[in-house]
Write a protein that holds these residues in place. Sequence first.
Motif, PDB file in Angstrom:
ATOM      1  N   LEU A  19     -14.102  73.960  58.690  1.00 26.39           N
ATOM      2  CA  LEU A  19     -13.934  74.668  57.604  1.00 26.39           C
ATOM      3  C   LEU A  19     -13.033  73.852  56.615  1.00 26.39           C
ATOM      4  O   LEU A  19     -13.372  73.942  55.376  1.00 26.39           O
ATOM      5  N   ASN A  20     -12.059  73.266  57.125  1.00 30.33           N
ATOM      6  CA  ASN A  20     -11.280  72.200  56.217  1.00 30.33           C
ATOM      7  C   ASN A  20     -12.146  71.160  55.575  1.00 30.33           C
ATOM      8  O   ASN A  20     -11.755  70.836  54.473  1.00 30.33           O
ATOM      9  N   TYR A  21     -13.019  70.670  56.393  1.00 32.69           N
ATOM     10  CA  TYR A  21     -13.913  69.592  55.832  1.00 32.69           C
ATOM     11  C   TYR A  21     -14.857  70.283  54.499  1.00 32.69           C
ATOM     12  O   TYR A  21     -14.976  69.579  53.511  1.00 32.69           O
ATOM     13  N   ALA A  22     -15.330  71.480  54.803  1.00 35.46           N
ATOM     14  CA  ALA A  22     -16.237  71.975  53.804  1.00 35.46           C
ATOM     15  C   ALA A  22     -15.325  72.196  52.527  1.00 35.46           C
ATOM     16  O   ALA A  22     -15.867  71.934  51.485  1.00 35.46           O
ATOM     17  N   HIS A  23     -14.132  72.724  52.740  1.00 38.67           N
ATOM     18  CA  HIS A  23     -13.396  72.754  51.604  1.00 38.67           C
ATOM     19  C   HIS A  23     -13.055  71.469  50.886  1.00 38.67           C
ATOM     20  O   HIS A  23     -12.917  71.577  49.540  1.00 38.67           O
ATOM     21  N   ALA A  24     -12.671  70.539  51.667  1.00 37.43           N
ATOM     22  CA  ALA A  24     -12.128  69.279  51.177  1.00 37.43           C
ATOM     23  C   ALA A  24     -13.247  68.747  50.215  1.00 37.43           C
ATOM     24  O   ALA A  24     -13.004  68.046  49.154  1.00 37.43           O
ATOM     25  N   ILE A  25     -14.530  68.825  50.663  1.00 36.49           N
ATOM     26  CA  ILE A  25     -15.690  68.150  50.024  1.00 36.49           C
ATOM     27  C   ILE A  25     -16.096  68.920  48.678  1.00 36.49           C
ATOM     28  O   ILE A  25     -16.754  68.382  47.875  1.00 36.49           O
ATOM     29  N   ALA A  26     -15.800  70.077  48.659  1.00 40.73           N
ATOM     30  CA  ALA A  26     -16.223  70.995  47.630  1.00 40.73           C
ATOM     31  C   ALA A  26     -15.058  71.989  47.251  1.00 40.73           C
ATOM     32  O   ALA A  26     -15.027  73.125  47.546  1.00 40.73           O
ATOM     33  N   PRO A  27     -13.918  71.743  46.957  1.00 41.21           N
ATOM     34  CA  PRO A  27     -12.660  72.341  46.705  1.00 41.21           C
ATOM     35  C   PRO A  27     -12.791  73.739  45.670  1.00 41.21           C
ATOM     36  O   PRO A  27     -12.130  74.657  45.611  1.00 41.21           O
ATOM     37  N   ASP A  28     -13.917  73.426  44.945  1.00 35.79           N
ATOM     38  CA  ASP A  28     -14.138  74.500  43.745  1.00 35.79           C
ATOM     39  C   ASP A  28     -14.981  75.508  44.066  1.00 35.79           C
ATOM     40  O   ASP A  28     -15.659  76.260  43.171  1.00 35.79           O
ATOM     41  N   LYS A  29     -15.675  75.181  45.304  1.00 34.25           N
ATOM     42  CA  LYS A  29     -16.732  76.142  45.733  1.00 34.25           C
ATOM     43  C   LYS A  29     -16.327  77.311  46.756  1.00 34.25           C
ATOM     44  O   LYS A  29     -15.311  76.993  47.342  1.00 34.25           O
ATOM     45  N   TYR A  30     -17.218  78.377  46.618  1.00 35.56           N
ATOM     46  CA  TYR A  30     -16.902  79.360  47.545  1.00 35.56           C
ATOM     47  C   TYR A  30     -17.421  78.991  49.118  1.00 35.56           C
ATOM     48  O   TYR A  30     -18.145  78.054  49.276  1.00 35.56           O
ATOM     49  N   LEU A  31     -16.612  79.782  50.149  1.00 36.06           N
ATOM     50  CA  LEU A  31     -16.780  79.326  51.437  1.00 36.06           C
ATOM     51  C   LEU A  31     -16.678  80.714  52.046  1.00 36.06           C
ATOM     52  O   LEU A  31     -15.479  81.302  52.339  1.00 36.06           O
ATOM     53  N   ILE A  32     -18.024  81.473  52.257  1.00 36.72           N
ATOM     54  CA  ILE A  32     -17.923  82.816  52.888  1.00 36.72           C
ATOM     55  C   ILE A  32     -18.602  83.099  54.089  1.00 36.72           C
ATOM     56  O   ILE A  32     -19.602  82.348  54.266  1.00 36.72           O
ATOM     57  N   GLN A  33     -18.128  83.846  54.775  1.00 36.20           N
ATOM     58  CA  GLN A  33     -18.417  84.159  56.268  1.00 36.20           C
ATOM     59  C   GLN A  33     -19.352  85.400  56.026  1.00 36.20           C
ATOM     60  O   GLN A  33     -18.911  86.318  55.594  1.00 36.20           O
ATOM     61  N   THR A  34     -20.780  85.208  56.273  1.00 35.82           N
ATOM     62  CA  THR A  34     -21.535  86.213  55.864  1.00 35.82           C
ATOM     63  C   THR A  34     -22.121  87.172  56.759  1.00 35.82           C
ATOM     64  O   THR A  34     -22.616  87.894  56.369  1.00 35.82           O
ATOM     65  N   GLU A  35     -22.106  86.762  58.030  1.00 36.57           N
ATOM     66  CA  GLU A  35     -22.435  87.406  59.319  1.00 36.57           C
ATOM     67  C   GLU A  35     -21.631  87.227  60.496  1.00 36.57           C
ATOM     68  O   GLU A  35     -21.243  86.137  60.583  1.00 36.57           O
ATOM     69  N   ALA A  36     -21.428  88.457  60.931  1.00 39.50           N
ATOM     70  CA  ALA A  36     -20.749  88.281  62.286  1.00 39.50           C
ATOM     71  C   ALA A  36     -20.935  89.584  63.033  1.00 39.50           C
ATOM     72  O   ALA A  36     -21.011  90.965  62.372  1.00 39.50           O
ATOM     73  N   CYS A  37     -21.167  89.806  64.430  1.00 44.04           N
ATOM     74  CA  CYS A  37     -20.983  91.033  65.224  1.00 44.04           C
ATOM     75  C   CYS A  37     -20.880  90.903  66.492  1.00 44.04           C
ATOM     76  O   CYS A  37     -20.982  89.625  66.991  1.00 44.04           O
ATOM     77  N   VAL A  38     -20.636  91.899  67.475  1.00 41.89           N
ATOM     78  CA  VAL A  38     -20.720  91.760  68.839  1.00 41.89           C
ATOM     79  C   VAL A  38     -22.173  91.872  69.140  1.00 41.89           C
ATOM     80  O   VAL A  38     -22.865  92.787  68.951  1.00 41.89           O
ATOM     81  N   ASP A  39     -22.959  90.603  69.473  1.00 46.53           N
ATOM     82  CA  ASP A  39     -24.291  90.825  69.703  1.00 46.53           C
ATOM     83  C   ASP A  39     -24.718  90.841  71.056  1.00 46.53           C
ATOM     84  O   ASP A  39     -23.714  90.625  72.084  1.00 46.53           O
ATOM     85  N   ALA A  40     -25.844  90.915  71.405  1.00 43.75           N
ATOM     86  CA  ALA A  40     -26.380  91.067  72.866  1.00 43.75           C
ATOM     87  C   ALA A  40     -25.485  92.232  73.689  1.00 43.75           C
ATOM     88  O   ALA A  40     -25.619  91.882  74.920  1.00 43.75           O
ATOM     89  N   GLU A  41     -25.285  93.275  73.021  1.00 46.10           N
ATOM     90  CA  GLU A  41     -24.397  94.122  73.552  1.00 46.10           C
ATOM     91  C   GLU A  41     -25.228  95.647  73.003  1.00 46.10           C
ATOM     92  O   GLU A  41     -25.428  95.665  71.952  1.00 46.10           O
ATOM     93  N   VAL A  42     -25.312  96.471  74.134  1.00 40.18           N
ATOM     94  CA  VAL A  42     -25.660  97.834  73.512  1.00 40.18           C
ATOM     95  C   VAL A  42     -24.362  98.494  73.491  1.00 40.18           C
ATOM     96  O   VAL A  42     -23.265  98.428  74.508  1.00 40.18           O
ATOM     97  N   PRO A  43     -24.052  99.058  72.388  1.00 36.54           N
ATOM     98  CA  PRO A  43     -22.898  99.529  72.160  1.00 36.54           C
ATOM     99  C   PRO A  43     -22.034 100.658  73.140  1.00 36.54           C
ATOM    100  O   PRO A  43     -23.053 101.377  73.834  1.00 36.54           O
ATOM    101  N   LYS A  44     -21.053 100.626  73.504  1.00 39.87           N
ATOM    102  CA  LYS A  44     -20.207 101.664  74.270  1.00 39.87           C
ATOM    103  C   LYS A  44     -19.868 103.096  73.578  1.00 39.87           C
ATOM    104  O   LYS A  44     -19.178 102.751  72.362  1.00 39.87           O
ATOM    105  N   TRP A  45     -20.315 103.842  73.924  1.00 33.62           N
ATOM    106  CA  TRP A  45     -19.794 105.218  73.118  1.00 33.62           C
ATOM    107  C   TRP A  45     -18.710 105.948  73.503  1.00 33.62           C
ATOM    108  O   TRP A  45     -18.615 106.173  74.611  1.00 33.62           O
TER     109      TRP A  45
END
Length: 473
Positions: free
Chosen positions: A278-304
């Motif tokens: 993450l720090n490398y990506a910022h350093a190489i393009a400090p004026d650009k956005y760095l956005i986390q676009t997807e995350a989830c608890v994967d490979a699981e059926v939800p507990k109800w």
Amino acid sequence: MNTEIIETSADGKKLQKLEVFDLSGESSLIEIHSSKEFQTITGFGGSFTESSAHVLSQLSPEKRSEILEAYFGDSGAKYSLTRTHINSCDFSLSQYSYAPVPGDIHLENFSIDKDRELLIPLIKDAMTISSDGFKLISSPWTAPPWMKDNQDWVGGKLLKEHYPTWALFFAKYLAAYQAEGIPIWGVTVENEPHGNGNNWESMHYSPEEMTEFVQHHLGPTLENNGQAAIKIFGYDQNRAGLKDWVDVMFATGESSKYFAGTAIHWYESTYEVFPEALNYAHAIAPDKYLIQTEACVDAEVPKWKDDAWYWSKEATDWGWDWAPEDEKYLHPKYVPTYRYARDIIGCLNNWVDGWIDWNIVLDRQGGPNWFKNWCVAPVIVDPASDEVYYTPIYYTLVHFSKYIRPRAKVIGVEKEDDSLLVTAAKNPDKSIAVVILNQDMEKKVFELKLGEEKQLISISPQAIQTILIPSNN
């Protein structure tokens, strides 16, 4: 110090305002440096998928409205940054494209009618509820099969001869959504360009191929269509591969001209934030956005309706079964609430300016998903009984999205207790939000210091706490 303190914890607190604290025992220092500013926050939120829209359409109008208020209303999470899919993805009811006719290189048959059934009404309703509004990023999982070298929904590459048509496809999509009254703020070029194990909709790019497509086709096409304000995000996959991509995307002024920033996911590991990448990506393009676009608890059926599970070390991810032996250590069992809070705090402390969760709502199976790729969402519903379950993940996300607002500045934090994870941001109204995660089985006492002001506070065992400091401090 005049503060408002909100806590969510394994012992049952859910965004509870605290006024009385157990201050017995030793304390440590957390010092906020409000003059030490880092990145500007774009926002926090989740994703509109056809699956989420379908599940919500099966609920009573009252329950559907309740959930949308919980996410987008002033009394809820106040989501400010969201995502949706272009064409179908695994969290669709079927595979579809807006340009289904083979050889239609001028896209004369282009139509977003499929989205008008469920997806567009959901986004419009969320827009109506949101008083501050939110930004929307759109991502394709694949081009229509007829544009690809393998003529399939899954895998394969975009044929070079169809680079101009695929760029035109983006322009038509953006114009069609704008005509619906839904302005798209940004696009990612491709969801997960490394592929996803050839399981569901995907299309492969190398960093060089994606950069060529953006530099010579997508960027100029949007520019020529009066859509130059649309933000284009490269990469859009896991952080371990980030360096290889930003080195190519931002190699020269010409290569980086049309890239507004970089999109990333969290699936490489259940606990590693990859701060070096993450720090490398910022350093190489400090004026650009760095956005986390997807995350989830994967490979699981939800507990109800089982809050304890979301606070316990019982969740596994895809890597639990499938990771190579030398990478299995990255995929241990984990605590879902910790994974979310740890990752968001780690991202904010390493130049990430936006953080987007995956599906906003799923059913008790963790779908619908045409590939049966079941996952967990912060809100789970049972359409048959018209019941809604707000998991602890939902409340964890609110600790950030509600209190750290767009255009906030991440600010400096020093702490003495290494076991506490802490981040802080100064909002546009000059209020300061401090978010603290305590993963230990015992309470922690700390002295919060801002300038000459101090306050002694405690955080419960297994808890997430947001401390809001008004601008008059």
